[in-house]
Design a protein around this motif. Structure first.
Motif, PDB file in Angstrom:
ATOM      1  N   LYS A 185       0.788  -1.442   0.093  1.00  0.00           N
ATOM      2  CA  LYS A 185       0.006   0.101   0.078  1.00  0.00           C
ATOM      3  C   LYS A 185       0.793   1.119   0.002  1.00  0.00           C
ATOM      4  CE  LYS A 185      -4.335  -1.806   1.882  1.00  0.00           C
ATOM      5  NZ  LYS A 185      -5.295  -1.266   2.094  1.00  0.00           N
ATOM      6  N   ILE A 186       2.202   1.143   0.179  1.00  0.00           N
ATOM      7  CA  ILE A 186       3.103   2.487   0.114  1.00  0.00           C
ATOM      8  C   ILE A 186       3.412   2.644  -1.263  1.00  0.00           C
ATOM      9  CG2 ILE A 186       5.152   3.075   1.028  1.00  0.00           C
ATOM     10  CD1 ILE A 186       4.950   1.367   3.553  1.00  0.00           C
ATOM     11  N   ARG A 187       3.346   3.863  -1.753  1.00  0.00           N
ATOM     12  CA  ARG A 187       3.754   4.513  -2.973  1.00  0.00           C
ATOM     13  C   ARG A 187       4.973   4.754  -2.877  1.00  0.00           C
ATOM     14  NH1 ARG A 187      -1.503   6.540  -6.182  1.00  0.00           N
ATOM     15  NH2 ARG A 187      -2.974   4.988  -5.557  1.00  0.00           N
ATOM     16  N   ARG A 188       5.869   4.592  -4.044  1.00  0.00           N
ATOM     17  CA  ARG A 188       7.196   5.298  -3.870  1.00  0.00           C
ATOM     18  C   ARG A 188       7.271   6.309  -5.070  1.00  0.00           C
ATOM     19  NH1 ARG A 188       9.764   4.474   0.785  1.00  0.00           N
ATOM     20  NH2 ARG A 188      11.544   5.187   0.062  1.00  0.00           N
ATOM     21  N   PRO A 189       6.739   7.344  -5.035  1.00  0.00           N
ATOM     22  CA  PRO A 189       6.623   8.047  -6.385  1.00  0.00           C
ATOM     23  C   PRO A 189       7.918   8.843  -7.000  1.00  0.00           C
ATOM     24  CG  PRO A 189       6.069   9.379  -4.618  1.00  0.00           C
ATOM     25  CD  PRO A 189       6.116   8.137  -4.112  1.00  0.00           C
TER      26      PRO A 189
ATOM     27  N   VAL B 255       6.589   7.793   6.264  1.00  0.00           N
ATOM     28  CA  VAL B 255       5.314   7.906   5.091  1.00  0.00           C
ATOM     29  C   VAL B 255       4.597   9.062   5.219  1.00  0.00           C
ATOM     30  CG1 VAL B 255       5.711   5.417   4.792  1.00  0.00           C
ATOM     31  CG2 VAL B 255       3.904   6.255   6.308  1.00  0.00           C
ATOM     32  N   LEU B 256       4.053   9.568   4.170  1.00  0.00           N
ATOM     33  CA  LEU B 256       2.974  10.643   4.215  1.00  0.00           C
ATOM     34  C   LEU B 256       1.517  10.071   3.800  1.00  0.00           C
ATOM     35  CD1 LEU B 256       3.166  13.689   4.279  1.00  0.00           C
ATOM     36  CD2 LEU B 256       3.280  13.846   1.919  1.00  0.00           C
ATOM     37  N   GLU B 257       0.577  10.370   4.710  1.00  0.00           N
ATOM     38  CA  GLU B 257      -0.651   9.906   4.538  1.00  0.00           C
ATOM     39  C   GLU B 257      -1.503  11.004   3.855  1.00  0.00           C
ATOM     40  OE1 GLU B 257      -4.631   7.826   6.678  1.00  0.00           O
ATOM     41  OE2 GLU B 257      -2.883   8.453   7.770  1.00  0.00           O
ATOM     42  N   VAL B 258      -1.928  10.849   2.689  1.00  0.00           N
ATOM     43  CA  VAL B 258      -2.660  11.725   2.011  1.00  0.00           C
ATOM     44  C   VAL B 258      -3.890  11.171   1.561  1.00  0.00           C
ATOM     45  CG1 VAL B 258      -2.799  13.443   0.003  1.00  0.00           C
ATOM     46  CG2 VAL B 258      -0.616  13.018   1.208  1.00  0.00           C
ATOM     47  N   GLU B 259      -5.153  11.498   1.949  1.00  0.00           N
ATOM     48  CA  GLU B 259      -6.487  11.051   1.711  1.00  0.00           C
ATOM     49  C   GLU B 259      -6.530   9.577   1.587  1.00  0.00           C
ATOM     50  OE1 GLU B 259      -7.257  12.996  -1.800  1.00  0.00           O
ATOM     51  OE2 GLU B 259      -7.154  15.206  -1.140  1.00  0.00           O
ATOM     52  N   GLY B 260      -5.798   8.807   2.689  1.00  0.00           N
ATOM     53  CA  GLY B 260      -6.161   7.424   2.880  1.00  0.00           C
ATOM     54  C   GLY B 260      -4.986   6.860   2.025  1.00  0.00           C
ATOM     55  N   GLU B 261      -4.154   7.410   1.287  1.00  0.00           N
ATOM     56  CA  GLU B 261      -2.878   6.733   0.641  1.00  0.00           C
ATOM     57  C   GLU B 261      -1.561   7.080   1.295  1.00  0.00           C
ATOM     58  OE1 GLU B 261      -3.389   7.572  -3.529  1.00  0.00           O
ATOM     59  OE2 GLU B 261      -5.435   6.659  -3.564  1.00  0.00           O
ATOM     60  N   TYR B 262      -0.964   5.947   1.178  1.00  0.00           N
ATOM     61  CA  TYR B 262       0.684   6.263   1.873  1.00  0.00           C
ATOM     62  C   TYR B 262       1.828   6.491   0.764  1.00  0.00           C
ATOM     63  CZ  TYR B 262      -2.149   4.454   5.843  1.00  0.00           C
ATOM     64  OH  TYR B 262      -2.804   4.163   6.767  1.00  0.00           O
ATOM     65  N   TYR B 263       2.430   7.446   1.027  1.00  0.00           N
ATOM     66  CA  TYR B 263       3.604   7.765   0.183  1.00  0.00           C
ATOM     67  C   TYR B 263       4.870   7.932   0.821  1.00  0.00           C
ATOM     68  CZ  TYR B 263      -0.008   9.296  -3.051  1.00  0.00           C
ATOM     69  OH  TYR B 263      -1.195   9.375  -3.617  1.00  0.00           O
ATOM     70  N   GLY B 264       5.901   7.004   0.391  1.00  0.00           N
ATOM     71  CA  GLY B 264       7.238   6.829   1.061  1.00  0.00           C
ATOM     72  C   GLY B 264       8.301   7.656   0.222  1.00  0.00           C
ATOM     73  N   PHE B 265       9.042   8.519   1.203  1.00  0.00           N
ATOM     74  CA  PHE B 265       9.943   9.397   0.467  1.00  0.00           C
ATOM     75  C   PHE B 265      11.258   9.113   0.967  1.00  0.00           C
ATOM     76  CE2 PHE B 265       6.167  11.596  -0.446  1.00  0.00           C
ATOM     77  CZ  PHE B 265       6.183  11.738  -1.668  1.00  0.00           C
ATOM     78  N   SER B 266      11.241   8.364   2.308  1.00  0.00           N
ATOM     79  CA  SER B 266      12.922   8.127   2.758  1.00  0.00           C
ATOM     80  C   SER B 266      12.701   6.682   3.323  1.00  0.00           C
ATOM     81  CB  SER B 266      12.845   9.211   4.072  1.00  0.00           C
ATOM     82  OG  SER B 266      12.048   8.709   5.015  1.00  0.00           O
ATOM     83  N   GLY B 267      13.800   6.095   3.682  1.00  0.00           N
ATOM     84  CA  GLY B 267      13.942   4.896   4.134  1.00  0.00           C
ATOM     85  C   GLY B 267      13.947   3.749   3.005  1.00  0.00           C
ATOM     86  N   CYS B 268      14.424   4.253   1.826  1.00  0.00           N
ATOM     87  CA  CYS B 268      14.374   3.449   0.719  1.00  0.00           C
ATOM     88  C   CYS B 268      14.887   2.086   0.778  1.00  0.00           C
ATOM     89  CB  CYS B 268      14.948   4.216  -0.478  1.00  0.00           C
ATOM     90  SG  CYS B 268      14.283   5.739  -1.095  1.00  0.00           S
TER      91      CYS B 268
ATOM     92  N   VAL C  50       0.879  19.322   0.377  1.00  0.00           N
ATOM     93  CA  VAL C  50       2.121  18.859   0.930  1.00  0.00           C
ATOM     94  C   VAL C  50       2.597  17.861  -0.066  1.00  0.00           C
ATOM     95  CG1 VAL C  50       3.169  17.981   2.946  1.00  0.00           C
ATOM     96  CG2 VAL C  50       1.505  19.761   3.442  1.00  0.00           C
ATOM     97  N   LEU C  51       1.979  17.212  -0.508  1.00  0.00           N
ATOM     98  CA  LEU C  51       2.653  15.985  -1.430  1.00  0.00           C
ATOM     99  C   LEU C  51       2.848  16.313  -2.403  1.00  0.00           C
ATOM    100  CD1 LEU C  51       2.696  12.860  -2.015  1.00  0.00           C
ATOM    101  CD2 LEU C  51       0.268  13.045  -3.038  1.00  0.00           C
ATOM    102  N   LYS C  52       2.284  17.527  -2.962  1.00  0.00           N
ATOM    103  CA  LYS C  52       2.863  18.363  -4.256  1.00  0.00           C
ATOM    104  C   LYS C  52       4.016  18.895  -4.070  1.00  0.00           C
ATOM    105  CE  LYS C  52      -1.806  19.052  -6.412  1.00  0.00           C
ATOM    106  NZ  LYS C  52      -2.689  19.884  -6.648  1.00  0.00           N
ATOM    107  N   MET C  53       4.159  19.387  -2.887  1.00  0.00           N
ATOM    108  CA  MET C  53       5.600  19.872  -2.613  1.00  0.00           C
ATOM    109  C   MET C  53       6.797  18.991  -2.417  1.00  0.00           C
ATOM    110  SD  MET C  53       5.024  23.073   0.414  1.00  0.00           S
ATOM    111  CE  MET C  53       5.080  21.752   1.640  1.00  0.00           C
ATOM    112  N   HIS C  54       6.330  17.740  -2.080  1.00  0.00           N
ATOM    113  CA  HIS C  54       7.575  16.658  -2.128  1.00  0.00           C
ATOM    114  C   HIS C  54       7.698  16.080  -3.447  1.00  0.00           C
ATOM    115  CE1 HIS C  54       7.921  15.628   2.007  1.00  0.00           C
ATOM    116  NE2 HIS C  54       6.922  15.930   2.191  1.00  0.00           N
ATOM    117  N   LEU C  55       6.715  16.301  -4.331  1.00  0.00           N
ATOM    118  CA  LEU C  55       7.023  15.827  -5.713  1.00  0.00           C
ATOM    119  C   LEU C  55       7.483  16.767  -6.812  1.00  0.00           C
ATOM    120  CD1 LEU C  55       3.423  13.948  -6.167  1.00  0.00           C
ATOM    121  CD2 LEU C  55       5.793  12.860  -5.696  1.00  0.00           C
ATOM    122  N   ALA C  56       7.675  17.930  -6.240  1.00  0.00           N
ATOM    123  CA  ALA C  56       8.208  19.140  -7.277  1.00  0.00           C
ATOM    124  C   ALA C  56       9.758  18.901  -7.113  1.00  0.00           C
ATOM    125  CB  ALA C  56       7.773  20.542  -6.432  1.00  0.00           C
TER     126      ALA C  56
END
Length: 86
Positions: A10-14, A42-55, A80-86
């Protein structure tokens, strides 16, 4: 922030990342011996999980066949998610 077990699937690694495979192997050995000591973030945004560290920890647990991983979960709005993806 709270700590919880989350399904690895369930963890997305964008952001694609090349992990150091020697480091992943060492982490796999350590995790098998003593467990995962440090949760990944992980960042939880609208019930979805995004991982940006701990690869490396994420890949090590994934390769070990773990179904879940311990995470520090921080809720955030989509802006906030958009800032991480910028």
């Amino acid at each position: 922030m709270r700590v919880q077990e989350i399904a690895i699937a369930k963890i997305r690694r964008p952001l694609p990342r090349q992990n150091d495979q020697a480091k992943v192997q060492k982490l796999m050995e350590s995790i098998q011996e003593i467990g995962l000591l440090e949760p990944i973030d992980v960042l939880e945004v609208e019930g979805e999980y995004y991982g940006f560290s701990g690869c490396h920890r994420y890949e090590a647990c994934q390769r070990l066949g773990y179904e879940t991983i311990r995470c520090n979960v921080r809720r955030a709005p989509r802006s906030v998610l958009k800032m991480h993806l910028a």
